[in-house]
Design an enzyme around this catalytic site. Sequence first.
Site, PDB file in Angstrom:
ATOM      1  CG  HIS A  75      11.418  51.155   1.832  1.00  0.00           C
ATOM      2  ND1 HIS A  75      12.496  50.306   1.997  1.00  0.00           N
ATOM      3  CD2 HIS A  75      11.545  51.663   0.584  1.00  0.00           C
ATOM      4  CE1 HIS A  75      13.236  50.313   0.902  1.00  0.00           C
ATOM      5  NE2 HIS A  75      12.681  51.127   0.031  1.00  0.00           N
ATOM      6  CG  ASP A 123      12.616  48.220   4.635  1.00  0.00           C
ATOM      7  OD1 ASP A 123      11.428  48.034   4.286  1.00  0.00           O
ATOM      8  OD2 ASP A 123      13.401  48.969   4.028  1.00  0.00           O
ATOM      9  N   GLY A 214      15.274  52.466  -6.819  1.00  0.00           N
ATOM     10  CA  GLY A 214      14.608  51.519  -7.721  1.00  0.00           C
ATOM     11  C   GLY A 214      14.998  50.083  -7.447  1.00  0.00           C
ATOM     12  CB  SER A 216      13.544  49.639  -2.593  1.00  0.00           C
ATOM     13  OG  SER A 216      14.215  50.683  -1.963  1.00  0.00           O
ATOM     14  N   GLY A 217      13.862  46.399  -2.122  1.00  0.00           N
ATOM     15  CA  GLY A 217      13.130  45.145  -2.087  1.00  0.00           C
ATOM     16  C   GLY A 217      13.808  44.014  -2.807  1.00  0.00           C
TER      17      GLY A 217
END
Length: 584
Positions: A75, A123, A214, A216-217
Amino acid sequence: MAGLKALWVAVLLLVVHEASSQLNVCGRARLNTKIVGGVDAAPGTWPWQASLQGFFGHFCGGSLINNQWVLTAAHCFLTNDTTGLTVFLGRQDQAGSNPNEVSLTVSRIVCHPDYSASTNDNDICLLQLSSAVNFTDYIAPVCLAAPNSTFNSGIINWVTGWGTTSFGGSAADILQEVDVPIVGNRECACSYGRITNNMICAGLSAGGKDSCQGDSGGPLVGKQGVQWVQSGVVSFGQGCALPNFPGVYARVSEYQAWINGIITTNQPGFVDFRSAGINSDATFNCGDPPSGPVTASPAPPPLTCGSAPMNTRDSRELVQSAGVWPWIASLQVNGTHMCGGTLVTADAVLSDASCFTMYPNASYWTVELGRRNLNGPNSFNMTLGVKSITLSNLTGDNIAVLMLSSAPRLSDYIQPICLDQGMGSFLNNTDCWMAGWGMGQGGAQETLQEFNTTVVGCSNTSSSDYICTEALTVRQGDAGGPLMCKSGNSWTQVAGLPNVMGNSSMVRSERAADQSMFISTTRFAGFLRETLGSLPSPANVTTTTAPTTTTTTAAPTTSHASDARFSMSYLLLLSSIYLFSALV
């Protein structure tokens, strides 16, 4: 044949050497002596942590998994364009110096082909660095959880990143770390509705510890022996650190085949992670009904609309206390207010269709109810996910209905407003109000603004599709909020506020110098009936007082819609690209 056999032996030895050397180096953090949770992570504690940066700085995290590939979330990327994308490794401080870091560009973005933005499934994404990186005490790959790894409920994992330290708050400069227990998928699904086998959850039932915007990932990791093993990739959640809403991560152990299909040489080290004991989640349930005879419960009081017990209408312009407009909603992306809205049924919010041009998927949005300040304290607010967004399809301007992931608990501070369906008598000189969080208004706390006006005859049309008032200034951020008038004891929304950044006909030349013209909610009566069914009755036509609680407080069972945890800088980047393309 002998030469061919020798060649195959050499190739086999090379493959074995690469695999074993990766396992020998991955997941080792020589500078990590952590036992309990902290806030700022010490340099080198998490040497696989990556910062993904674009034109506006950091927007997502990631993890180094070999000398040329970074694992992150799908995403984080709307396209496969690597322009302007930089990966920082060995970074500690986003604002200060980082003597141990390196920066590399990205040559390829490969996201999972089955990633779904609407369900957040799969994701996961891989970034190929433009050149190989040398490992140090501050830069090293993490091991990845192998298929069939077990992460039982309660097992402590760690999540790291530079995300905001509170929902909608400011991003961290120093790399943050937090320890969170694994929450089983069955228990997690009690809050979110559907958690797939490709997901893993972690967080405290009481809230207070979580990843946020912030992050994410970034990696969720657990330690086995001397190796740190990545169990998850930061994906989404309901707000941040809310009670009973753990963070949700992509489950790494489901993706070895896909990852090795992309990374064919020097493949990452996969470790079979095993939790001790019995997994309590295997028998967890969300609460079965009690056995034995079923006793009839009293019927809940009918839902009414337009009741605002805290509204005395003694104030002007700045809302002085909470609950004055209990149906007002803040519609947010990534913790940032984008548009206003109004609660119109037990679990539906009305807004302006133009608010969803850039972000049409429900998973991008959260809805704040009971909020007075966008910044600062709010004692009565609730944060809810969005299950679906339905737009009307009439010629010209349109409205949107957002179905919430669960119904909010109604109180003096959260109530639905009535909708004008042509039954009201809002004649000229009727006293009306608008309210919203217009950009640049409300001081440092960005307090909800309100403005008084009166209904006047429309000078440019006699159509019943429009309602006109004395001139009002609608600002960016007000869109989707209400124009509302009082009829008897109940407040009624007679129109929605337009999007001044769009091409709304409500703010074009039809507006006379001394009046504002809005599209009446009566124009959308058919769409609202089809989408929402029956609407609540005004509070003044029933003897039942507005409820302070309802029977709709159970955990959501079908929610997939929560905030993706990329940062505000990335939101600004996307907005800039969108506006630039629109201008061109």
